[in-house]
Design a protein around this motif. Structure first.
Motif, PDB file in Angstrom:
ATOM      1  N   ALA A 128       0.878  -1.174   0.000  1.00  0.00           N
ATOM      2  CA  ALA A 128       0.000   0.000   0.000  1.00  0.00           C
ATOM      3  C   ALA A 128       0.912   1.219   0.000  1.00  0.00           C
ATOM      4  O   ALA A 128       1.311   1.724   1.040  1.00  0.00           O
ATOM      5  N   ALA A 129       1.288   1.638  -1.205  1.00  0.00           N
ATOM      6  CA  ALA A 129       2.331   2.642  -1.395  1.00  0.00           C
ATOM      7  C   ALA A 129       1.749   4.046  -1.516  1.00  0.00           C
ATOM      8  O   ALA A 129       0.539   4.224  -1.683  1.00  0.00           O
ATOM      9  N   THR A 151      -6.469   1.888   4.685  1.00  0.00           N
ATOM     10  CA  THR A 151      -7.157   1.963   5.979  1.00  0.00           C
ATOM     11  C   THR A 151      -6.298   2.543   7.097  1.00  0.00           C
ATOM     12  O   THR A 151      -6.806   2.803   8.180  1.00  0.00           O
ATOM     13  N   GLY A 152      -5.013   2.747   6.845  1.00  0.00           N
ATOM     14  CA  GLY A 152      -4.150   3.324   7.871  1.00  0.00           C
ATOM     15  C   GLY A 152      -4.203   4.832   7.831  1.00  0.00           C
ATOM     16  O   GLY A 152      -5.267   5.446   7.984  1.00  0.00           O
ATOM     17  N   TYR A 200      -4.285   6.780   5.447  1.00  0.00           N
ATOM     18  CA  TYR A 200      -5.166   7.342   4.413  1.00  0.00           C
ATOM     19  C   TYR A 200      -6.621   7.417   4.868  1.00  0.00           C
ATOM     20  O   TYR A 200      -7.445   8.008   4.194  1.00  0.00           O
ATOM     21  N   GLY A 201      -6.952   6.794   6.014  1.00  0.00           N
ATOM     22  CA  GLY A 201      -8.226   7.025   6.682  1.00  0.00           C
ATOM     23  C   GLY A 201      -9.477   6.382   6.101  1.00  0.00           C
ATOM     24  O   GLY A 201     -10.588   6.717   6.505  1.00  0.00           O
ATOM     25  N   PHE A 202      -9.329   5.450   5.147  1.00  0.00           N
ATOM     26  CA  PHE A 202     -10.516   4.807   4.569  1.00  0.00           C
ATOM     27  C   PHE A 202     -11.180   3.961   5.659  1.00  0.00           C
ATOM     28  O   PHE A 202     -10.501   3.193   6.342  1.00  0.00           O
ATOM     29  N   PRO A 203     -12.490   4.088   5.875  1.00  0.00           N
ATOM     30  CA  PRO A 203     -13.158   3.274   6.906  1.00  0.00           C
ATOM     31  C   PRO A 203     -12.914   1.775   6.671  1.00  0.00           C
ATOM     32  O   PRO A 203     -13.180   1.258   5.577  1.00  0.00           O
ATOM     33  N   ALA A 204     -12.405   1.103   7.690  1.00  0.00           N
ATOM     34  CA  ALA A 204     -11.953  -0.285   7.546  1.00  0.00           C
ATOM     35  C   ALA A 204     -13.075  -1.236   7.125  1.00  0.00           C
ATOM     36  O   ALA A 204     -12.836  -2.163   6.352  1.00  0.00           O
TER      37      ALA A 204
END
Length: 161
Positions: free
Chosen positions: A20-21, A116-117, A119-123
């Protein structure tokens, strides 16, 4: 086949692990930093030749010092509230990673929980997108969804069931 596994993605013996770059592909925090540290300086040197990667796309390199023979670098979207195309960009990151694996004749691939880290996308939403996209586009591949913690493992397992 799709399975969920909890642990350190850098230790897996698979054809490719997915990084996840960030768009530069030159390393960062989280799983990106862990993969670069475990792979050694050769990975960064190879990434420097790629010219970066736009969000939703993917690039492939060698695995260097990893057990995995390749690293597929993909850039997931930064969460901006859900109305900026984030879901489609995340699905595209998974789709393009799977396509690269097939193009290179790979049979096993491991994904972290992309975006999800930091970058804040809801897990929970990310887990559903991952499960659906892999089911729809992962034919012929053995896919491992790697969770760093038990909460993520549970979300991924629920998304697959």
């Amino acid at each position: 086949m799709i399975r969920v596994w909890q642990g350190d993605i850098t230790t897996l013996d698979v054809d490719a692990i997915v990084n996840a770059a960030n768009a530069s592909l030159l390393g960062g925090g989280g799983v990106d930093g862990a993969i670069h540290r475990a792979a050694g300086p050769g990975l960064l040197a190879e990434c420097r030749t790629l010219g970066g990667c736009p969000t939703g796309e993917a690039r492939i390199t060698g695995g260097h010092k990893l057990k995995a023979r390749h690293v597929i670098h993909t850039v997931g979207p930064v969460w901006k509230g859900g109305d900026a195309g984030e879901a489609e960009l995340l699905a595209s990151a998974y789709r393009n990673s799977l396509a690269l694996a097939r193009e290179h004749g790979l049979t096993s691939i491991a994904f972290p929980a992309i975006s999800t880290g930091i970058y804040g996308f809801p897990a929970d939403q990310a887990a559903r997108i991952a499960a659906t996209t892999i089911r729809d586009h992962g034919d012929g591949l053995t896919v491992t969804l790697v969770a760093f913690d038990s909460a993520t493992a549970q979300l991924l397992a629920e998304a697959l069931s």
